[in-house]
Design an enzyme around this catalytic site. Structure first.
Site, PDB file in Angstrom:
ATOM      1  N   GLY A  24      25.237  -7.623  18.761  1.00 54.52           N
ATOM      2  CA  GLY A  24      24.965  -8.321  19.876  1.00 54.52           C
ATOM      3  C   GLY A  24      26.546  -8.880  20.283  1.00 54.52           C
ATOM      4  O   GLY A  24      27.228  -8.973  19.805  1.00 54.52           O
ATOM      5  N   CYS A  34      26.184  -6.209  12.305  1.00 53.95           N
ATOM      6  CA  CYS A  34      27.231  -6.066  12.874  1.00 53.95           C
ATOM      7  C   CYS A  34      27.312  -7.673  12.489  1.00 53.95           C
ATOM      8  O   CYS A  34      26.628  -8.380  12.288  1.00 53.95           O
ATOM      9  CB  CYS A  34      27.193  -5.611  13.798  1.00 53.95           C
ATOM     10  SG  CYS A  34      29.526  -6.174  14.747  1.00 53.95           S
ATOM     11  N   TYR A  35      26.631  -8.523  14.224  1.00 52.04           N
ATOM     12  CA  TYR A  35      25.982  -9.799  13.817  1.00 52.04           C
ATOM     13  C   TYR A  35      24.746  -9.833  14.340  1.00 52.04           C
ATOM     14  O   TYR A  35      24.782 -11.005  13.164  1.00 52.04           O
ATOM     15  CB  TYR A  35      25.766 -10.014  15.804  1.00 52.04           C
ATOM     16  CG  TYR A  35      25.474 -11.366  15.908  1.00 52.04           C
ATOM     17  CD1 TYR A  35      25.938 -11.672  17.002  1.00 52.04           C
ATOM     18  CD2 TYR A  35      23.605 -11.674  16.692  1.00 52.04           C
ATOM     19  CE1 TYR A  35      25.666 -13.138  16.902  1.00 52.04           C
ATOM     20  CE2 TYR A  35      22.796 -12.351  16.516  1.00 52.04           C
ATOM     21  CZ  TYR A  35      24.204 -13.347  17.161  1.00 52.04           C
ATOM     22  OH  TYR A  35      23.177 -14.731  17.286  1.00 52.04           O
ATOM     23  N   HIS A  78      28.827  -0.284  12.504  1.00 49.71           N
ATOM     24  CA  HIS A  78      27.931   0.393  12.734  1.00 49.71           C
ATOM     25  C   HIS A  78      27.387   1.390  12.272  1.00 49.71           C
ATOM     26  O   HIS A  78      27.434   2.572  12.596  1.00 49.71           O
ATOM     27  CB  HIS A  78      27.636   0.894  14.248  1.00 49.71           C
ATOM     28  CG  HIS A  78      27.926  -0.641  15.245  1.00 49.71           C
ATOM     29  ND1 HIS A  78      26.956  -1.478  15.737  1.00 49.71           N
ATOM     30  CD2 HIS A  78      29.463  -1.768  15.294  1.00 49.71           C
ATOM     31  CE1 HIS A  78      27.512  -2.348  16.235  1.00 49.71           C
ATOM     32  NE2 HIS A  78      28.671  -3.040  16.668  1.00 49.71           N
ATOM     33  N   GLU A 103      25.050   3.448  12.567  1.00 51.86           N
ATOM     34  CA  GLU A 103      23.834   4.220  13.639  1.00 51.86           C
ATOM     35  C   GLU A 103      24.659   5.048  15.047  1.00 51.86           C
ATOM     36  O   GLU A 103      24.431   6.036  15.176  1.00 51.86           O
ATOM     37  CB  GLU A 103      23.152   3.559  14.166  1.00 51.86           C
ATOM     38  CG  GLU A 103      23.823   2.117  15.839  1.00 51.86           C
ATOM     39  CD  GLU A 103      24.772   0.817  15.088  1.00 51.86           C
ATOM     40  OE1 GLU A 103      24.560   0.000  15.633  1.00 51.86           O
ATOM     41  OE2 GLU A 103      24.577   1.135  13.924  1.00 51.86           O
ATOM     42  N   ASP A 142      12.244  14.754  31.689  1.00 52.29           N
ATOM     43  CA  ASP A 142      11.417  13.587  32.122  1.00 52.29           C
ATOM     44  C   ASP A 142      10.220  13.726  32.157  1.00 52.29           C
ATOM     45  O   ASP A 142       9.162  13.443  31.785  1.00 52.29           O
ATOM     46  CB  ASP A 142      12.541  12.457  31.994  1.00 52.29           C
ATOM     47  CG  ASP A 142      13.737  12.612  31.515  1.00 52.29           C
ATOM     48  OD1 ASP A 142      14.216  12.831  29.951  1.00 52.29           O
ATOM     49  OD2 ASP A 142      14.350  11.622  32.137  1.00 52.29           O
ATOM     50  N   LYS A 163      16.301  11.034  24.484  1.00 46.71           N
ATOM     51  CA  LYS A 163      16.292  12.750  25.794  1.00 46.71           C
ATOM     52  C   LYS A 163      15.623  13.648  23.638  1.00 46.71           C
ATOM     53  O   LYS A 163      15.348  14.465  24.478  1.00 46.71           O
ATOM     54  CB  LYS A 163      17.570  12.634  25.778  1.00 46.71           C
ATOM     55  CG  LYS A 163      17.963  14.302  26.677  1.00 46.71           C
ATOM     56  CD  LYS A 163      16.589  14.152  27.674  1.00 46.71           C
ATOM     57  CE  LYS A 163      17.234  13.276  28.692  1.00 46.71           C
ATOM     58  NZ  LYS A 163      16.941  13.388  30.616  1.00 46.71           N
TER      59      LYS A 163
END
Length: 528
Positions: free
Chosen positions: A70, A97-98, A184, A186, A242, A384
């Site tokens: 964050g 992280c945060y 991070h 991710e 989509d 996606k």
């Protein structure tokens, strides 16, 4: 049409799973990406408010909890906090992280600011053997993005890793199943991040990993069928993956109770309307309405240059066109949209939380109450790549499923500056040449999104021994798995030269072509 005065959000199917992981969102732009990485391990994941109570979390019975990053500092007034009781539930917690700083502070540690904000790649050195780093080398590349850190930890925490500038890059609590990563895992810039998350899910949380995308399809179809009953659903169709997958899900659920509306806003690519009608007719047998709204949209955008105002005006004009056409469709109660996770997170609407808005997406919320539809967004929780896989699962043709994304506001956000019919025509021709050359080079499937941008600047050129002063075209091509992060495509020089030559020679009003070599972050994929 229904007489309802408040548009309702029809949630996606409740994806029943024996195991789930919760991501508490503290405003990170990567919160949705964390969820996607968890799903890659076939573990169902949900994003929830950061202030969800420990009691409520216990009711949901997650196998694990991940605290996102964050933008705030944990010691700042008004910084988002979580219920400290969650660390005593016995449920494994991973703070990122945060999230790591928050967990450590809640358990008695001291977080401080760094002299300079650290943003970018770093070498992480594992200092203690632990299940979280099992199978990883002693040194691994990680992605840092922080201005605060823990300079040290007390005896209740075990330091697991460090970098040159971050002495505590990973920790584990001595007694509680609480872990923290300052970097991070991710993002793709942390190559071993997937293995780290897998270790947390499988080794720490004891997940089996049995969730499949096919389950999502079956449960979503069943939920839509039950919710809709005998009413009619209207789907905004654009021809992109989509809206096509959304239509396919709806058609599988309710058949001929589906009506689709294609609004030609004058902001489509070359021959777009004909292509959409042809593809739609080939693969669906349902009610299709085509609305010619070019004049309305161009008049609405006249003189407007601000990107946010463009999007807002296009959204309002879209609603006006949609409303006028929908009034002629009887028993229409629901409106379906192909909203995806990246749309939601960039609009700051993933959860009722502190995420910053990057840009406004015209199909995320914002429906006027008088429109009177209940909203169905069956793809709202998917990325996606997951939508593409779902399209294949539903039997859609590969050329439709793998079509590059096209923004809801169309070419208006690729025509920088004022939007006029003449400038759009220039952009359309340049974009058509670009896409055809990419396909001819057999790179369309290897690239994730390719498009041209008309810049609001002119430069001097020489054509036929004459001086020219004309606009420039920028070429954008990116490679990505999830559209939350992306890198610019390393297209062959010969191909770029051929594209440039063709655009300058064949598109009247362009005398310069440039290539965008910005990654996301810090840039976004679209220019506006």
């Amino acid at each position: 049409m229904t007489n309802s005065t408040t548009p309702q959000q029809v949630p996606p199917a409740a994806l029943v799973s024996d195991e789930r992981v919760l991501v508490l969102d503290f405003g990170s732009q990567y919160a949705q990406l964390i969820a996607r990485r968890v799903r890659e391990q076939n573990v169902y994941c949900e994003i929830v408010r950061h202030d969800l109570t420990a009691e409520r979390i216990s009711e949901l019975q997650p196998k694990g909890i991940i605290l996102s990053g964050g933008p705030a500092s944990v010691y700042a007034e008004g910084a988002p906090q979580c219920d400290p009781a969650i660390f005593r539930l016995g449920i494994p917690v991973l703070g990122i992280c945060y999230g790591m700083q928050l967990a450590c502070e809640a358990l008695g540690e001291q977080v401080g600011s760094t002299p300079t904000r650290e943003f970018g790649r770093a070498v992480c050195r594992v200092s203690a053997e632990n299940e979280l780093f099992a199978g990883l080398p002693d040194e691994t590349q990680v992605w840092m993005s922080h201005g605060d850190q823990l300079p040290k930890v007390s005896e209740q925490f075990v330091p697991l890793a460090a970098t040159d500038t971050c002495p505590v890059a990973a920790v584990k609590h001595h007694e509680l199943p609480v872990y923290g990563l300052q970097f991070h895992p991710e993002v793709t810039h942390t190559p071993a991040g997937g293995q780290l998350l897998r270790n947390f899910l499988i080794s720490v949380c004891q997940c089996v990993g049995a969730w499949k995308l096919g389950d999502f399809a079956a449960q979503t179809i069943a939920a839509i069928r039950e919710r809709v009953g005998d009413a009619r659903v209207i789907c905004g169709l654009s021809g992109g993956v989509d809206s096509s997958v959304t239509a396919a899900l709806l058609y599988r659920a309710i058949g001929d109770q589906l009506s689709c509306i294609l609004v030609n806003n004058g902001l489509l690519r070359k021959s777009e309307q004909d292509t959409v009608v042809r593809e739609f007719t080939d693969h669906f047998r349902t009610d299709l309405h085509v609305v010619d709204g070019e004049e309305l949209f161009l008049n609405t955008l006249a003189g407007v240059t601000d990107p946010q105002e463009k999007r807002q005006r296009i959204g309002h004009a879209f609603i006006d066109c949609f409303r006028a056409e929908a009034e002629g469709i009887s028993n229409a109660k629901f409106l379906a949209q192909g909203t995806l996770y990246p749309d939601v997170i960039e609009s700051g609407a993933a959860v009722d939380g502190p995420a910053d808005t990057i840009k406004t997406h015209h199909n995320v919320g914002g429906l006027p109450a008088e429109l009177g539809f209940e909203l169905i967004e069956p793809l709202r929780d998917l990325f996606k790549d997951e939508v593409r896989r779902l399209g294949i699962e539903l039997g859609l043709p590969e050329d439709l499923v793998w079509r590059h994304p096209f923004p809801g506001p169309g070419l208006a956000v690729r025509c920088l500056g004022e939007v006029t019919r003449e400038r759009l025509d220039v952009l359309r021709e340049a974009d058509d040449i670009l896409i055809n050359e990419i396909k001819e080079a057999d790179l369309y499937r290897q690239t994730s999104q390719v498009f041209a941008v008309l810049l609001p600047v002119q430069s001097v050129g020489v054509m036929g021994d004459c001086r020219t002063y004309e606009p420039a075209i920028a070429i954008r091509s990116v490679d990505t798995d999830d559209f939350m992060t992306a890198d610019w495509s390393r297209l062959p020089y010969d191909l770029l030269a051929r594209i440039s030559t063709r655009i300058i020679n064949e598109v009247r009003g362009v005398n310069r072509v440039v290539y965008d070599i910005s990654s996301k972050p810090p840039a976004t994929i679209e220019w506006e």
